[in-house]
Design an enzyme around this catalytic site. Structure first.
Site, PDB file in Angstrom:
ATOM      1  N   ARG A 133      -0.960 -23.708  -7.535  1.00  0.00           N
ATOM      2  CA  ARG A 133      -2.070 -24.422  -8.193  1.00  0.00           C
ATOM      3  C   ARG A 133      -3.224 -23.469  -8.507  1.00  0.00           C
ATOM      4  O   ARG A 133      -3.990 -23.673  -9.439  1.00  0.00           O
ATOM      5  CB  ARG A 133      -2.544 -25.600  -7.319  1.00  0.00           C
ATOM      6  CG  ARG A 133      -3.738 -26.333  -7.890  1.00  0.00           C
ATOM      7  CD  ARG A 133      -3.930 -27.733  -7.294  1.00  0.00           C
ATOM      8  NE  ARG A 133      -3.900 -27.766  -5.846  1.00  0.00           N
ATOM      9  CZ  ARG A 133      -4.893 -27.352  -5.046  1.00  0.00           C
ATOM     10  NH1 ARG A 133      -5.996 -26.857  -5.557  1.00  0.00           N
ATOM     11  NH2 ARG A 133      -4.772 -27.420  -3.742  1.00  0.00           N
TER      12      ARG A 133
ATOM     13  N   ASP B 153     -11.055 -28.770 -30.540  1.00  0.00           N
ATOM     14  CA  ASP B 153      -9.635 -29.041 -30.313  1.00  0.00           C
ATOM     15  C   ASP B 153      -8.882 -28.482 -31.516  1.00  0.00           C
ATOM     16  O   ASP B 153      -8.994 -28.986 -32.630  1.00  0.00           O
ATOM     17  CB  ASP B 153      -9.428 -30.560 -30.162  1.00  0.00           C
ATOM     18  CG  ASP B 153      -7.966 -30.922 -29.880  1.00  0.00           C
ATOM     19  OD1 ASP B 153      -7.074 -30.137 -30.260  1.00  0.00           O
ATOM     20  OD2 ASP B 153      -7.729 -32.004 -29.308  1.00  0.00           O
TER      21      ASP B 153
ATOM     22  N   LYS C 271       2.298 -29.504 -28.915  1.00  0.00           N
ATOM     23  CA  LYS C 271       2.449 -29.475 -30.367  1.00  0.00           C
ATOM     24  C   LYS C 271       2.872 -28.074 -30.850  1.00  0.00           C
ATOM     25  O   LYS C 271       3.866 -27.561 -30.396  1.00  0.00           O
ATOM     26  CB  LYS C 271       1.151 -29.965 -30.998  1.00  0.00           C
ATOM     27  CG  LYS C 271       0.570 -31.225 -30.326  1.00  0.00           C
ATOM     28  CD  LYS C 271       1.488 -32.402 -30.465  1.00  0.00           C
ATOM     29  CE  LYS C 271       1.198 -33.643 -29.670  1.00  0.00           C
ATOM     30  NZ  LYS C 271       0.092 -33.780 -28.795  1.00  0.00           N
TER      31      LYS C 271
ATOM     32  N   TYR D 266      -8.179 -37.528 -31.615  1.00  0.00           N
ATOM     33  CA  TYR D 266      -6.996 -38.129 -30.992  1.00  0.00           C
ATOM     34  C   TYR D 266      -7.461 -39.334 -30.150  1.00  0.00           C
ATOM     35  O   TYR D 266      -8.412 -39.208 -29.367  1.00  0.00           O
ATOM     36  CB  TYR D 266      -6.284 -37.083 -30.130  1.00  0.00           C
ATOM     37  CG  TYR D 266      -5.119 -37.655 -29.359  1.00  0.00           C
ATOM     38  CD1 TYR D 266      -4.096 -38.335 -30.004  1.00  0.00           C
ATOM     39  CD2 TYR D 266      -5.047 -37.523 -27.975  1.00  0.00           C
ATOM     40  CE1 TYR D 266      -3.029 -38.875 -29.290  1.00  0.00           C
ATOM     41  CE2 TYR D 266      -3.980 -38.050 -27.258  1.00  0.00           C
ATOM     42  CZ  TYR D 266      -2.979 -38.732 -27.933  1.00  0.00           C
ATOM     43  OH  TYR D 266      -1.929 -39.263 -27.231  1.00  0.00           O
TER      44      TYR D 266
HETATM   45  N1  LCS Z   1      -5.583 -33.402 -28.840  1.00  0.00           N
HETATM   46  C1  LCS Z   1      -4.933 -33.724 -29.975  1.00  0.00           C
HETATM   47  C2  LCS Z   1      -5.517 -33.341 -31.292  1.00  0.00           C
HETATM   48  C3  LCS Z   1      -3.731 -34.410 -29.922  1.00  0.00           C
HETATM   49  O1  LCS Z   1      -3.112 -34.698 -31.066  1.00  0.00           O
HETATM   50  C4  LCS Z   1      -3.208 -34.784 -28.652  1.00  0.00           C
HETATM   51  C5  LCS Z   1      -1.933 -35.540 -28.541  1.00  0.00           C
HETATM   52  C6  LCS Z   1      -3.923 -34.446 -27.494  1.00  0.00           C
HETATM   53  C7  LCS Z   1      -5.104 -33.740 -27.615  1.00  0.00           C
HETATM   54  C8  LCS Z   1      -3.433 -34.789 -26.115  1.00  0.00           C
HETATM   55  O2  LCS Z   1      -2.354 -33.984 -25.791  1.00  0.00           O
HETATM   56  P1  LCS Z   1      -1.128 -34.381 -24.809  1.00  0.00           P
HETATM   57  O3  LCS Z   1      -1.710 -34.814 -23.512  1.00  0.00           O
HETATM   58  O4  LCS Z   1      -0.391 -35.493 -25.467  1.00  0.00           O
HETATM   59  O5  LCS Z   1      -0.363 -33.112 -24.720  1.00  0.00           O
HETATM   60  N2  LCS Z   1      -1.545 -36.122 -29.744  1.00  0.00           N
HETATM   61  C9  LCS Z   1      -0.526 -36.943 -29.921  1.00  0.00           C
HETATM   62  C10 LCS Z   1      -0.245 -37.540 -31.159  1.00  0.00           C
HETATM   63  O6  LCS Z   1      -0.925 -37.463 -32.180  1.00  0.00           O
HETATM   64  N3  LCS Z   1       0.852 -38.232 -31.066  1.00  0.00           N
HETATM   65  O7  LCS Z   1       1.347 -38.210 -29.769  1.00  0.00           O
HETATM   66  C11 LCS Z   1       0.484 -37.379 -28.963  1.00  0.00           C
END
Ligand code: LCS
Length: 393
Positions: free
Chosen positions: A58, A183, A208, A111
């Site tokens: 951790r 972001d 992503k 998001y």
């Molecule tokens: N920031 C952005 C711009 C995102 O698109 C997402 C997830 C997150 C943060 C959060 O990330 P995660 O915890 O899911 O890794 N976006 C998603 C979307 O547009 N569709 O499914 C997940």
């Protein structure tokens, strides 16, 4: 190899700086929770920081550190922490830089959960927020209060593709003593480097583009300097947002092909966008590579390319959009984005469904909006798939 002065693609392959004793070409997966000390004094020196050594996963692990070092280099930052998800990265930033009595300004279309958690959970801890359309810098200025500490941007925004002028937003926020976090999930550092534009912190959902293969969930936060790094590292380590070594290894592997994946997806996306823009059943389309995008010029200035994300509306609204989503065969009807496969989804009923209808409408997330993440398949197949689905509308 010291990759500090190397080009971006060489960094993708060789950065990280962790070499194992047996000379493996790839940093191995150190799948261990804890590390053995040579003796009691060695353990004490590792804990005091007098000697650099691994203690407990951790708090640090070679496979994880390899990924963190690489990300810091790619974003031109001081240091990075990786987290178990993108949302853990978002919350690392909120917890590190906001507290009782402080206020955050952000873009109205980010998001869904990045906004949802701020409006639902953080008021319990005395944190306030204001969401405005940050694509107009005047709105940022108007939203700032004397207790504003953080400007939280997402550009291009999910899912409206709105683009905020990072350099201008930074200028405004810094005049008020605020930190700026971007972001960068929709771009990856191949397309946009917010720290070079003056931002203080950059984060990603590595689920992503960074990983790119739809097989892990992960996040990261990269900071401009040591002071900010220490704050995010404290939260990551002590709240326990850390990533697992195997997840980090898969992400580091996926990251090696970032440039070629993005170039190919972007080339496909340009052709898909051109096809959709002139399709008689498409009402509107937002893609930063099209001159019709309201911030086309800004996108050209701020981003090294338009990327592979777009949103569009089908004539006939939600019903027509559903016909398209229900009749694609190559594209997966699934959330997430930035992977090698083409994905299609409906933000109003899926990724942004937890926002109120008023919040969605004010942010431009209409019921008819369909989001497309273009993959690296043969573009003729992607276009034929969409053409067939549109023919059924
Ligand atoms: N920031 C952005 C711009 C995102 O698109 C997402 C997830 C997150 C943060 C959060 O990330 P995660 O915890 O899911 O890794 N976006 C998603 C979307 O547009 N569709 O499914 C997940």
């Amino acid at each position: 190899m010291d990759t500090k002065k190397a080009g971006f693609n060489s960094k993708l392959i060789h950065a990280g700086g962790i070499e194992d004793a047996l000379g493996s070409a790839v940093t191995p997966i150190y799948q261990t929770s804890t590390f053995r000390f040579k003796d009691a004094d060695h353990g004490a020196r590792c804990f005091s920081g007098e000697e650099k050594g691994y203690i407990y996963t951790r708090l640090g692990n070679p496979t994880i550190e390899d990924l963190e070092n690489t990300l810091a280099e790619l974003e031109n930052g001081y240091g990075a922490v990786v987290t178990a998800s993108g949302m853990a990265a978002v919350n690392t930033v909120y917890l590190a830089f906001l507290g009782a009595g402080s206020h955050m300004v952000s873009h109205n279309s980010v998001y869904g959960p990045s906004r949802g958690v701020m409006e639902k959970l953080y008021p319990n801890f005395g944190v306030e927020s204001t969401y405005v359309d940050c694509t107009d810098p005047a709105n940022i200025e108007k939203a700032i209060r004397s207790n504003s500490k953080l400007l939280y941007l997402e550009t291009p925004a999910n899912p409206t593709m709105g683009i905020t002028d990072i350099a201008k937003a930074v200028e405004i926020a810094h005049q008020h003593g605020m930190l700026v976090c971007v972001d960068n999930t929709f771009c990856s550092p191949y397309i946009q480097k917010p720290l070079d534009l003056g931002a203080d912190i950059v984060l990603h959902s590595m689920t992503k583009f960074i990983n790119g293969h739809a097989d892990i969930v992960g996040g990261c936060v990269v900071t401009r300097n040591k002071e900010l790094y220490d704050k995010v590292a404290y939260v990551m380590k002590n709240v326990g947002f850390n990533m697992d070594p195997h997840q980090a290894w898969l992400t580091r592997r996926g990251l090696k092909t970032l440039s070629i994946r993005i170039e190919r997806a972007q080339e496909n996306a340009r052709k898909v966008a051109a096809f959709l823009e002139k399709h008689p059943k498409i009402e509107w389309i937002l893609y930063p590579g099209l001159e019709s995008h309201p911030q086309y010029e800004l996108a050209k200035k701020q981003m090294a390319g338009p990327g592979s994300m777009m949103s569009f509306g089908v004539k006939g609204g939600l019903k027509a959009g559903k016909t398209v989503m229900d009749n694609v065969h190559l594209a997966l009807l699934a959330v997430s984005l930035g992977g090698i496969e083409t994905l299609i989804q409906h933000p109003a009923s899926m990724t942004h469904s937890k926002l109120s209808k008023e919040e969605r409408e004010e942010a431009g997330i209409t019921d008819g909006l369909v989001r497309l993440s273009v993959g690296i398949e043969d573009v003729e197949d992607i276009i034929a798939d969409l053409d067939h689905a549109l023919s059924l509308v």
